[in-house]
Enzyme design. Sequence first.
Site, PDB file in Angstrom:
ATOM      1  N   PRO A  52       0.793  -1.236   0.000  1.00 29.55           N
ATOM      2  CG  PRO A  52      -0.787  -1.551   1.679  1.00 29.55           C
ATOM      3  CD  PRO A  52       0.535  -2.037   1.216  1.00 29.55           C
ATOM      4  CD  GLU A  53       3.801   2.475   3.398  1.00 29.90           C
ATOM      5  OE1 GLU A  53       3.584   3.660   3.057  1.00 29.90           O
ATOM      6  OE2 GLU A  53       3.648   2.066   4.552  1.00 29.90           O
ATOM      7  CG  ASN A  56       6.236  11.146  -3.619  1.00 29.31           C
ATOM      8  OD1 ASN A  56       7.148  11.633  -4.279  1.00 29.31           O
ATOM      9  ND2 ASN A  56       4.970  11.188  -4.017  1.00 29.31           N
ATOM     10  CG  HIS A 262       0.878  18.386  -2.030  1.00 27.94           C
ATOM     11  ND1 HIS A 262       1.287  17.577  -0.991  1.00 27.94           N
ATOM     12  CD2 HIS A 262       0.054  17.626  -2.803  1.00 27.94           C
ATOM     13  CE1 HIS A 262       0.745  16.382  -1.137  1.00 27.94           C
ATOM     14  NE2 HIS A 262      -0.008  16.383  -2.213  1.00 27.94           N
ATOM     15  NE  ARG A 264      -2.358  12.132  -0.135  1.00 26.45           N
ATOM     16  CZ  ARG A 264      -1.324  11.451   0.363  1.00 26.45           C
ATOM     17  NH1 ARG A 264      -0.195  12.071   0.632  1.00 26.45           N
ATOM     18  NH2 ARG A 264      -1.422  10.152   0.587  1.00 26.45           N
ATOM     19  CB  THR A 364       5.915  10.857   1.357  1.00 29.74           C
ATOM     20  OG1 THR A 364       4.810  10.276   0.651  1.00 29.74           O
ATOM     21  CG2 THR A 364       6.075  10.152   2.699  1.00 29.74           C
ATOM     22  CG  PHE A 365       3.118  14.773  -3.620  1.00 29.09           C
ATOM     23  CD1 PHE A 365       2.994  13.940  -4.716  1.00 29.09           C
ATOM     24  CD2 PHE A 365       3.101  16.144  -3.832  1.00 29.09           C
ATOM     25  CE1 PHE A 365       2.864  14.456  -6.005  1.00 29.09           C
ATOM     26  CE2 PHE A 365       2.971  16.677  -5.108  1.00 29.09           C
ATOM     27  CZ  PHE A 365       2.854  15.830  -6.199  1.00 29.09           C
TER      28      PHE A 365
END
Length: 404
Positions: A52-53, A56, A262, A264, A364-365
């Site tokens: 699932p990871e 990024n 960004h 999310r 992480t993005f």
Amino acid sequence: MSIKMIINLSLLLLCVILTSTEKQDGYCDLKEKTCDRDFLNEKFIIYDVNPPEGFNLRRDVYMRFAIMLSDARQHNENWKLILPPWYSLYHWKAKQNDYPMPWSNFFDVKSLKKFAPVVELHEVFSKIDSNIFKIDRLYVLQNYDDAFENGEFRDKWEIGGDCDYDGSLWGYNNITVKKTICVKYQGRISKLWELISLNPADKFVMFAHGEIPLHDQYGTKTFWDCRKSMKFNKNLISRAKKYIYKYFNCNNKICNNYVSVHWRRQDFARSRKKDVPSIGGTVKQIDNAIKNYNPHIVNIFIASDGQNSELIELEKQLSDIGFKVHLYLPTQLELDTFKDGGVAIIDQIICSHAAYFIGTYESTFTFRIQEEREILGFDSSTTFNRLCPDNGRCEVPSKWKIVN
């Protein structure tokens, strides 16, 4: 000197040059006998990451292994890191992502090789005599139930217990595993050498759940040297630069006429409601940030995984207060060419060059964009900014500044 002697010397010189070039590149043609001998003496590590990871986080896991192998090379160890193909990631929705893709689709592999002894999986396939790639030993890493023993976190590992490998071997049906070992693991990635040393005859060693071992040198010069080597594929860079020039008329490394965000959504909006703002709250924060930074800026670039309805509403509310909103919307040809991963990288590149960046907390993005901006030389005050929830506490992002 006779013509025959001159020809022989020329051929000998050409062979020396070709052999040297092949060794610098880190791989070579099977037809060259010297290359066959090199391959026989080399050993290889490959890893996989919890399915699932996302893309990024996997980039960060790569850095852990790359630094581990770079350190080994400095001690004349003959190990190489096989780059695990990109395959069927959870966040990648397009059908084109259902087959294994090499790292060269997204990164400059020659640049990666300058930092660490890495090879693409297809390079290894080309050197195997049979059609079957046999991994000598697969270590399935598992977390300990309790990370703290007597209140202390320490490096440790132990073999045993039951476990299942939940990966797919990147969709290949010609990869087999001779022996699978279950290992509870905690601590720095360099401790993996202790496991490897138990079976010195192994040529191909694999680690499942490569996200479990931690960085040895997070934030150090070595960390940043590795990160700087992760240059993007030149076609992705070119596409992003064309976009920046077309919409923001900027050819510079650091642009001063647009802000990037960004935003999310999706899983974050569901599972992290206390950390992300509403659409109205997002608009208010962007407006305040631009007024405080440079009230003359009107262009905003948005990178987001939000639903179309959310993006339309966000654009409308920002436009209503005088901003011009931009999103990178790939054509079908671009999506077919760059894939979901390449499109995400183009978003990141455009965000990285903006005068001011606002990210999403613990994404992480966002982390990768912040790292890219540190490499480009932006002032940290323009980089480590986040969208806050509408109400409640808003924790300040950690600032991981570059070390040159």
